[in-house]
Design an enzyme around this catalytic site. Sequence first.
Site, PDB file in Angstrom:
ATOM      1  N   ASN A 205       6.984   3.247   0.221  1.00 17.23           N
ATOM      2  CA  ASN A 205       7.854   4.395  -0.006  1.00 17.23           C
ATOM      3  C   ASN A 205       8.104   4.998   1.361  1.00 17.23           C
ATOM      4  OD1 ASN A 205       7.459   4.087  -2.802  1.00 17.23           O
ATOM      5  ND2 ASN A 205       5.645   5.401  -2.743  1.00 17.23           N
ATOM      6  N   HIS A 218       3.410   3.637   6.593  1.00 15.21           N
ATOM      7  CA  HIS A 218       2.421   2.903   5.804  1.00 15.21           C
ATOM      8  C   HIS A 218       3.016   2.462   4.473  1.00 15.21           C
ATOM      9  CE1 HIS A 218       2.170   6.800   3.798  1.00 15.21           C
ATOM     10  NE2 HIS A 218       1.516   6.226   2.810  1.00 15.21           N
TER      11      HIS A 218
END
Length: 390
Positions: A205, A218
């Site tokens: 995301n 990440h």
Amino acid sequence: MNRGDPRASRASKTAVALADGRTLMYFGAIPGRPADYPDRRRLDPAVIRSEVRFDWLLGEWVVIASHRQDRTFQPADNQCPLCPSTADNCTEIPAPEYEVVVFENRFPTLNGDGPAAGNAPDGTEKDLSIGTTASGSRPSAGRGSLLGAWPAAGRCEVVCFSQHHTASFADLSPAQAATVMSAWVDRSAELARQPGVEQVYCFENRGAEIGVTLSHPHGQIYAYPYITPRTDRMLRSCAGYRHETGRNLFDDLLAAELEDSARIVLAGNHWIALVPHAAHWPYEVHLYPRRRVPGLPALDDAARAEFCELYLDLLRRFDRLFDQPAPYISAWHQAPVRRGGTDFALHLELFTVRRAPGRLKYLAGSESGMGAFANDVAPEAAAARLRQLG
Ligand SMILES: [Zn+2]
């Protein structure tokens, strides 16, 4: 097309234990050095309270994870838990530098060994004969099980793509992206072997608009104790198509898109990037390997290397779509670990919820209430725009 360096697609791995017992793995060319740095924090094991319940009307599992309300939410930049540790700030990553790391989430949605959802505690499958396909996992039917709950077994891992706090995946070099790919492959294979895991999902995301709580670049990996609803639907579609035509749905769809060519964004020797004919999102691209494989571990070195080049190109096009980098979700679809995966095709789905500068596509009444999507951007126009942005 430059295939990159295939040697870079096989990074080394070094695993260490964090202060509360969780595992952290360093991936990269110099894996041994970071292991010399112990976790200096005093951390009690986190309290995990999550379970899976079955929604009998929709035929899908839902995780209830109330402990996650307490998780870290948008900390100040100098207290980022995903940056390397310094003398003043002990983070999740004990080493002072790293290439790519993967570690167990301290606030996982899914956690621990256990039977696959709906199975008996000894791991044997319960009665799956009531209205299910070969791919589905669900509890035995009956009034007694309508309100049942099972431990939310499985695993949630965090993947840090870079030690640089303000970087994004699109900033990585092909060699760095190959190290991330190496981590995805390693985790997909290893988590598939964990008892009770039915499906492994690698995703990212990006952007506060998507609900990202940490801005450090990440992604995440979920190992589910059941087959996810969308994968289950795809498997049912494949089974129905095979029953009617004797053919593989993914193969035929890709061939039809290549023949039409209106929605092809990029075509490599090993991968095709296209906007699907019935795209749900304003800008949505699916990346398929030309040779159908069930999951990431089945990709050969040439396909892994070319993916990195192509994916970085695509992300940079997404970043040029609007006045600021597009928020996106990037989702790897892999075949389930045990059941029903023979027709499935590994692919990546990348989409943004932004439809124009300053305008987000919200999942409103039709989408959230009925699951019925309406897309304001024609897929052919989206593909043409993405081709121009190269
Ligand atoms: Zn950071």
